[in-house]
Enzyme design. Structure first.
Site, PDB file in Angstrom:
ATOM      1  N   THR A 154      -3.272   7.633   8.974  1.00 37.86           N
ATOM      2  CA  THR A 154      -4.286   7.832   8.074  1.00 37.86           C
ATOM      3  C   THR A 154      -4.666   6.565   7.378  1.00 37.86           C
ATOM      4  O   THR A 154      -5.109   6.454   6.246  1.00 37.86           O
ATOM      5  CB  THR A 154      -3.600   8.999   6.731  1.00 37.86           C
ATOM      6  OG1 THR A 154      -2.489   8.025   6.157  1.00 37.86           O
ATOM      7  CG2 THR A 154      -3.070  10.267   7.446  1.00 37.86           C
ATOM      8  N   THR A 155      -4.114   5.355   7.893  1.00 39.10           N
ATOM      9  CA  THR A 155      -4.612   4.093   7.345  1.00 39.10           C
ATOM     10  C   THR A 155      -4.876   3.317   8.645  1.00 39.10           C
ATOM     11  O   THR A 155      -4.679   3.887   9.765  1.00 39.10           O
ATOM     12  CB  THR A 155      -3.239   3.171   6.919  1.00 39.10           C
ATOM     13  OG1 THR A 155      -2.374   3.101   7.945  1.00 39.10           O
ATOM     14  CG2 THR A 155      -2.777   4.016   5.704  1.00 39.10           C
ATOM     15  N   HIS A 190       5.475  11.288   4.222  1.00 48.72           N
ATOM     16  CA  HIS A 190       5.248  11.029   5.732  1.00 48.72           C
ATOM     17  C   HIS A 190       6.410  10.706   6.353  1.00 48.72           C
ATOM     18  O   HIS A 190       7.111   9.382   6.100  1.00 48.72           O
ATOM     19  CB  HIS A 190       4.156  10.187   6.113  1.00 48.72           C
ATOM     20  CG  HIS A 190       3.008  10.613   5.733  1.00 48.72           C
ATOM     21  ND1 HIS A 190       1.669  10.017   5.522  1.00 48.72           N
ATOM     22  CD2 HIS A 190       2.527  12.202   5.508  1.00 48.72           C
ATOM     23  CE1 HIS A 190       0.879  10.956   5.244  1.00 48.72           C
ATOM     24  NE2 HIS A 190       1.208  12.248   5.082  1.00 48.72           N
ATOM     25  N   HIS A 230       7.378   7.170   4.327  1.00 52.03           N
ATOM     26  CA  HIS A 230       6.736   6.536   3.179  1.00 52.03           C
ATOM     27  C   HIS A 230       6.213   7.473   2.411  1.00 52.03           C
ATOM     28  O   HIS A 230       5.879   8.892   2.597  1.00 52.03           O
ATOM     29  CB  HIS A 230       5.910   5.310   3.520  1.00 52.03           C
ATOM     30  CG  HIS A 230       4.589   6.193   4.548  1.00 52.03           C
ATOM     31  ND1 HIS A 230       4.767   6.118   5.861  1.00 52.03           N
ATOM     32  CD2 HIS A 230       3.583   6.707   4.348  1.00 52.03           C
ATOM     33  CE1 HIS A 230       3.794   6.676   6.408  1.00 52.03           C
ATOM     34  NE2 HIS A 230       2.924   7.229   5.550  1.00 52.03           N
ATOM     35  N   HIS A 234       2.395   8.544  -0.280  1.00 55.18           N
ATOM     36  CA  HIS A 234       1.176   8.505  -0.998  1.00 55.18           C
ATOM     37  C   HIS A 234       1.153   8.928  -2.287  1.00 55.18           C
ATOM     38  O   HIS A 234       1.649  10.303  -2.290  1.00 55.18           O
ATOM     39  CB  HIS A 234       0.145   9.093   0.052  1.00 55.18           C
ATOM     40  CG  HIS A 234       0.164   8.552   1.350  1.00 55.18           C
ATOM     41  ND1 HIS A 234      -0.529   7.488   1.761  1.00 55.18           N
ATOM     42  CD2 HIS A 234       1.183   8.601   2.464  1.00 55.18           C
ATOM     43  CE1 HIS A 234      -0.348   7.049   3.077  1.00 55.18           C
ATOM     44  NE2 HIS A 234       0.675   7.873   3.480  1.00 55.18           N
ATOM     45  N   GLU A 269      -2.501  13.328   0.390  1.00 53.32           N
ATOM     46  CA  GLU A 269      -3.655  13.049   1.501  1.00 53.32           C
ATOM     47  C   GLU A 269      -4.156  14.352   2.217  1.00 53.32           C
ATOM     48  O   GLU A 269      -5.442  14.524   2.074  1.00 53.32           O
ATOM     49  CB  GLU A 269      -2.989  12.206   2.722  1.00 53.32           C
ATOM     50  CG  GLU A 269      -2.505  10.631   2.247  1.00 53.32           C
ATOM     51  CD  GLU A 269      -2.574   9.695   3.098  1.00 53.32           C
ATOM     52  OE1 GLU A 269      -2.034   9.706   4.265  1.00 53.32           O
ATOM     53  OE2 GLU A 269      -3.720   8.896   2.947  1.00 53.32           O
ATOM     54  N   HIS A 278       0.856  -1.366   0.129  1.00 57.89           N
ATOM     55  CA  HIS A 278       0.108   0.032  -0.040  1.00 57.89           C
ATOM     56  C   HIS A 278       0.787   1.321   0.024  1.00 57.89           C
ATOM     57  O   HIS A 278       0.315   2.332  -0.044  1.00 57.89           O
ATOM     58  CB  HIS A 278      -0.977   0.141   1.200  1.00 57.89           C
ATOM     59  CG  HIS A 278      -0.440  -0.283   2.426  1.00 57.89           C
ATOM     60  ND1 HIS A 278      -0.080   0.661   3.313  1.00 57.89           N
ATOM     61  CD2 HIS A 278      -0.383  -1.228   3.290  1.00 57.89           C
ATOM     62  CE1 HIS A 278       0.526   0.252   4.360  1.00 57.89           C
ATOM     63  NE2 HIS A 278       0.434  -1.134   4.369  1.00 57.89           N
TER      64      HIS A 278
HETATM   65  S1  B30 Z   1       0.548   7.599   8.439  1.00 62.13           S
HETATM   66  O1  B30 Z   1       1.871   8.346   8.427  1.00 62.13           O
HETATM   67  O2  B30 Z   1      -0.466   8.081   9.207  1.00 62.13           O
HETATM   68  N1  B30 Z   1       0.029   7.459   6.781  1.00 62.13           N
HETATM   69  C1  B30 Z   1       1.495   3.564  10.220  1.00 62.13           C
HETATM   70  C2  B30 Z   1       2.362   4.649  10.109  1.00 62.13           C
HETATM   71  C3  B30 Z   1       2.186   5.811   9.722  1.00 62.13           C
HETATM   72  C4  B30 Z   1       1.041   6.108   8.837  1.00 62.13           C
HETATM   73  C5  B30 Z   1       0.037   4.984   8.761  1.00 62.13           C
HETATM   74  C6  B30 Z   1       0.459   3.771   9.507  1.00 62.13           C
HETATM   75  C7  B30 Z   1       1.754   2.117  10.648  1.00 62.13           C
HETATM   76  O3  B30 Z   1       3.040   2.192  11.484  1.00 62.13           O
HETATM   77  N2  B30 Z   1       1.121   1.210  10.577  1.00 62.13           N
HETATM   78  C8  B30 Z   1       1.219   0.108  11.054  1.00 62.13           C
HETATM   79  C9  B30 Z   1       2.085  -0.704  10.455  1.00 62.13           C
HETATM   80  N3  B30 Z   1       1.809  -1.286   9.157  1.00 62.13           N
HETATM   81  C10 B30 Z   1       3.079  -1.990   8.740  1.00 62.13           C
HETATM   82  C11 B30 Z   1       3.888  -1.165   7.546  1.00 62.13           C
HETATM   83  O4  B30 Z   1       5.051  -1.289   7.586  1.00 62.13           O
HETATM   84  O5  B30 Z   1       3.074  -0.476   6.649  1.00 62.13           O
HETATM   85  C12 B30 Z   1       0.599  -2.431   9.214  1.00 62.13           C
HETATM   86  C13 B30 Z   1      -0.398  -2.029   8.240  1.00 62.13           C
HETATM   87  O6  B30 Z   1      -0.519  -0.897   7.777  1.00 62.13           O
HETATM   88  O7  B30 Z   1      -1.215  -2.928   8.199  1.00 62.13           O
HETATM   89 CU1  B30 Z   1       1.246  -0.460   6.743  1.00 62.13          CU
HETATM   90 ZN    ZN Z   2       1.142   8.098   5.278  1.00 58.89          ZN
END
Ligand code: B30
Ligand code: ZN
Length: 262
Positions: free
Chosen positions: A203-204, A121, A94, A96, A108, A68
């Protein structure tokens, strides 16, 4: 691999995240649309001290396609030591993005309804209160994310050349490669004084509401071709082109967005 949630077309697409992850339907979610006329200037918001960001940093940094997004793991020597209510340590960065060769933007956060090409991010955890990211990720005041918006321009951004050319090595979801150098500060805009600040969430899924957001007002420029490569190279878990991996704006509700500038 089980796909637990998606952005489009699926059992658990964006509109249905809340059914499986209740926090995604809560009231302090991210991203948001930043409406400039409602932003409140806060003179106490000074520039952040980004310690250990300046590169090139040498080591073994995992660069991966998680189906993703594309992610670079960051060294714990990168810390925000001033400008936030605690010390925060970096874990990963990472992106988006949108899709279809620049036709659709994929940031986003939006500003006055405008969506940018892509968004970076840089994820940090509160290392004053917690020992690890894993411990902090579902705790109060656990996380801080720095967000940067991308615009397209005519010149190649050479600080992104290496990572963009390496995308081909992690085309399939779950693939990873090792970067031996990263230069995080060089990947950011020069002016880091102007930003927006608000309290939000991941955001996920699971959309945890413990993220202190800093969204910069200065943009990062990538060339058309660089954005095209970002949008067209990676595949998701279904081997479809990984694109439009952004969540739409969430209601601001009772929150106030502050700015470091007038
Ligand atoms: S964000 O910056 O709000 N887009 C996570 C960290 C930052 C954001 C969103 C999610 C996060 O640490 N999620 C849990 C970890 N992930 C594993 C991964 O490495 O990428 C589990 C998952 O979502 O199912 Cu993705
Ligand atoms: Zn993000």
């Amino acid at each position: 691999h089980v796909v637990e949630w998606t952005y489009q077309e699926g059992e658990v697409d964006e509109a249905n995240w809340g059914k499986k992850y209740p926090l995604c339907a809560a009231t302090h979610q991210s991203p948001i649309d930043i409406q400039k006329k409602k932003v409140v200037y806060n003179p106490e918001l000074g520039p952040l001290n980004l310690e250990g960001y300046e590169g090139p940093l040498h080591g073994h940094f995992r660069f991966s396609n998680n189906g993703h997004s594309v992610q670079i793991e960051l060294p714990s020597t990168m810390k925000i030591t001033r400008g936030l209510p605690h010390v925060y340590t970096a874990v990963q960065m990472h992106l988006h993005w949108g899709g279809l060769d620049l036709e659709t933007s994929g940031s986003e956060h939006t500003v006055d309804g405008m969506r940018y090409m892509a968004e970076l991010h840089i994820v940090h955890y509160n290392s004053e209160l917690y020992k690890t990211f894993d411990e902090a990720k579902d705790k109060p005041n656990g996380l801080a994310v720095l967000a940067f918006l991308y615009v397209d321009g005519n010149f190649e951004n050479t600080y992104y050349s290496e990572v963009i050319s390496r995308l081909a090595k992690i085309r399939y979801a779950g693939q990873e490669t090792i970067l031996k150098t990263v230069d995080p500060l060089a990947m950011l805009p020069e002016d880091l004084d102007r930003y927006y600040r608000y309290q939000g969430s991941l955001t996920t899924p699971p959309c945890t509401e413990n993220v202190l957001w800093t969204v910069y007002d200065t943009h990062i420029i990538l060339s058309h071709n660089q954005i095209k490569l970002l949008e067209g190279t990676l595949l998701d878990w279904h081997n479809n082109t990984l694109r439009n991996d952004y969540r739409h704006a969430q209601p601001l509700n009772d929150r106030v967005v502050e700015s470091s500038f007038k």
